[in-house]
Design a protein around this motif. Structure first.
Motif, mmCIF file in Angstrom:
data_model
loop_
_atom_site.group_PDB
_atom_site.id
_atom_site.type_symbol
_atom_site.label_atom_id
_atom_site.label_comp_id
_atom_site.label_asym_id
_atom_site.label_seq_id
_atom_site.Cartn_x
_atom_site.Cartn_y
_atom_site.Cartn_z
ATOM 1 N N ARG A 185 37.189 42.548 44.089
ATOM 2 C CA ARG A 185 38.887 42.745 45.039
ATOM 3 C C ARG A 185 40.274 42.821 44.111
ATOM 4 N NH1 ARG A 185 38.695 39.592 50.052
ATOM 5 N NH2 ARG A 185 36.973 40.986 49.970
ATOM 6 N N CYS A 186 40.892 42.869 44.132
ATOM 7 C CA CYS A 186 41.929 43.431 43.376
ATOM 8 C C CYS A 186 43.216 41.420 43.373
ATOM 9 C CB CYS A 186 42.801 44.253 44.012
ATOM 10 S SG CYS A 186 42.451 46.032 43.260
ATOM 11 N N VAL A 187 43.326 41.091 43.035
ATOM 12 C CA VAL A 187 44.163 39.681 42.480
ATOM 13 C C VAL A 187 45.872 40.281 42.347
ATOM 14 C CG1 VAL A 187 44.088 37.009 42.003
ATOM 15 C CG2 VAL A 187 41.863 38.118 42.568
ATOM 16 N N ALA A 226 32.389 33.890 37.681
ATOM 17 C CA ALA A 226 33.450 34.228 38.211
ATOM 18 C C ALA A 226 34.666 34.650 36.876
ATOM 19 C CB ALA A 226 34.410 34.070 38.735
ATOM 20 N N LEU A 227 35.278 36.017 36.877
ATOM 21 C CA LEU A 227 36.412 36.622 35.920
ATOM 22 C C LEU A 227 37.279 37.111 36.118
ATOM 23 C CD1 LEU A 227 35.028 39.169 34.812
ATOM 24 C CD2 LEU A 227 33.819 36.768 33.543
ATOM 25 N N VAL A 228 38.187 37.166 36.329
ATOM 26 C CA VAL A 228 39.590 38.156 36.595
ATOM 27 C C VAL A 228 39.372 39.440 35.161
ATOM 28 C CG1 VAL A 228 40.326 37.887 38.140
ATOM 29 C CG2 VAL A 228 41.156 37.131 36.149
ATOM 30 N N ARG A 229 39.398 40.630 35.908
ATOM 31 C CA ARG A 229 39.764 41.552 34.103
ATOM 32 C C ARG A 229 40.801 42.425 34.951
ATOM 33 N NH1 ARG A 229 34.577 42.421 31.848
ATOM 34 N NH2 ARG A 229 32.878 42.324 33.544
ATOM 35 N N LEU A 236 44.750 31.747 42.160
ATOM 36 C CA LEU A 236 44.785 32.590 43.290
ATOM 37 C C LEU A 236 43.397 33.274 43.186
ATOM 38 C CD1 LEU A 236 48.026 35.199 42.653
ATOM 39 C CD2 LEU A 236 47.393 33.251 44.552
ATOM 40 N N PRO A 237 42.455 34.007 41.704
ATOM 41 C CA PRO A 237 40.794 34.388 41.982
ATOM 42 C C PRO A 237 40.321 33.654 43.235
ATOM 43 C CG PRO A 237 41.936 34.837 40.385
ATOM 44 C CD PRO A 237 43.152 33.990 41.095
ATOM 45 N N VAL A 238 39.838 32.323 42.707
ATOM 46 C CA VAL A 238 39.195 31.408 43.856
ATOM 47 C C VAL A 238 39.628 31.083 45.216
ATOM 48 C CG1 VAL A 238 40.244 28.905 43.343
ATOM 49 C CG2 VAL A 238 37.834 29.124 43.575
ATOM 50 N N ARG A 239 41.029 31.487 45.127
ATOM 51 C CA ARG A 239 41.272 31.022 46.931
ATOM 52 C C ARG A 239 40.948 32.705 47.889
ATOM 53 N NH1 ARG A 239 47.892 30.227 45.953
ATOM 54 N NH2 ARG A 239 47.114 27.245 45.020
ATOM 55 N N GLY A 292 42.827 27.250 36.835
ATOM 56 C CA GLY A 292 42.914 27.614 38.368
ATOM 57 C C GLY A 292 41.762 27.228 38.780
ATOM 58 N N TRP A 293 40.364 27.690 38.327
ATOM 59 C CA TRP A 293 39.650 27.896 39.422
ATOM 60 C C TRP A 293 38.604 26.115 40.364
ATOM 61 C CZ3 TRP A 293 36.487 31.784 41.324
ATOM 62 C CH2 TRP A 293 36.321 33.182 40.626
#
Length: 284
Positions: free
Chosen positions: A153-155, A175-178, A197-200, A222-223
């Motif tokens: 999913r895009c964040v 989980a992580l963001v790239r 925002l990623p955890v939300r 934020g997680w």
């Protein structure tokens, strides 16, 4: 902590408390750490002003002045309680780190005994991915469902460089963001992020898909703060220049926060992994 009954994950060796204390100091995970007093005080000022970059998704109940935060971090981490101390390097009391690791392990043992679903995520993938991945492996072996909602999913996250679009991904259950296109470039880990925002996004996707929802979120930045603010049990790690998790703990939003330097070599966290999993009865 309950007596171990059913070990599940093979660990080469486990440090004693004294050996781990020595490792914390030698690796500068505790004791004199790389984080400077100037960096921490700057963070405390921004948090006191409720700058969202430092709140990490937390919505504090009370008003926290910089002086209050210094006192809190002295209590939680062992940094100097003197407001007139404005330079040098922060000091983390290794006894506080050890006590928090024991609390962290106790919460892992509790969720493992129930075989409850969990969600793990990190904003420090280059340093902490191995720690969380080993925890995810151990919990999965113990019968917990390690959730991976909203994969791909895009964040959209506001950074100091403006609005950036990241992709939510999972590596070994964490989980992580790239940055967009990083996967194709062969990036082994993701981007450094403080955003909730990623955890939300992950929790909203889990709810929209009919669950299950995690009974515990394990992570940092934020997680842990974002999940705790939404009412999920959250445990994690934090450095002295990130007051939000410790405020969350003080206000009862976050269950356990382990004070340590979150920016040392990834291999330096392996002894902590062994210690925590052994204490949680998840190693053999």
């Amino acid at each position: 902590m309950a007596r171990c009954r059913a070990p599940s994950v093979s660990i080469a060796f486990v440090l004693s408390t004294d050996e781990l204390r020595a490792h914390l100091l030698a690796a500068r995970l505790a004791g004199v750490v790389a984080t400077t007093r100037e960096e921490s005080l700057h963070s405390y000022r921004l948090f006191a002003a409720r700058d969202p970059r430092l709140l990490l998704g937390l919505d504090p109940e009370r008003s926290w002045r910089q002086r209050d935060l210094i006192a809190l971090m002295a209590d939680k981490c062992g940094v100097s309680a003197d407001p007139d101390c404005v330079s040098g390097h922060d000091v983390i009391d290794p006894e506080r780190t050890l006590a928090a690791l024991d609390g962290f392990a106790a919460r892992l043992a509790s969720v493992a005994q129930r075989g409850a679903p969990v969600l793990l995520g990190t904003g420090h993938p280059h340093r902490l991915l191995g720690f969380y991945a080993a925890v995810a492996d151990a919990l999965s072996t113990a019968g917990c469902d390690v959730l991976t909602p909203a994969k791909g999913r895009c964040v959209d996250i506001t950074t100091r460089f403006g609005l950036r679009t990241y992709n939510l991904d999972y590596v070994r259950g964490v989980a992580l963001v790239r940055e967009t296109g990083a996967e194709r470039a062969g990036s082994a880990t993701g981007a450094h992020s403080h955003s909730p925002l990623p955890v939300r996004v992950a929790l909203a996707a889990a709810a929209a898909g009919g669950g299950p929802l995690p009974e515990m979120v394990i992570g940092d930045h934020g997680w842990v703060c974002g999940a705790g603010q939404l009412g999920f049990e959250a445990i994690g790690l934090a450095d002295t220049d990130d007051p939000a998790p410790f405020v969350g703990e003080a206000e009862g939003v976050v269950s356990v926060v382990v004070p340590l330097d979150d920016g040392v070599r990834s291999s330096y966290y392996r002894p902590l992994t062994r210690y925590v999993l052994n204490r949680a009865c998840l190693s053999q």
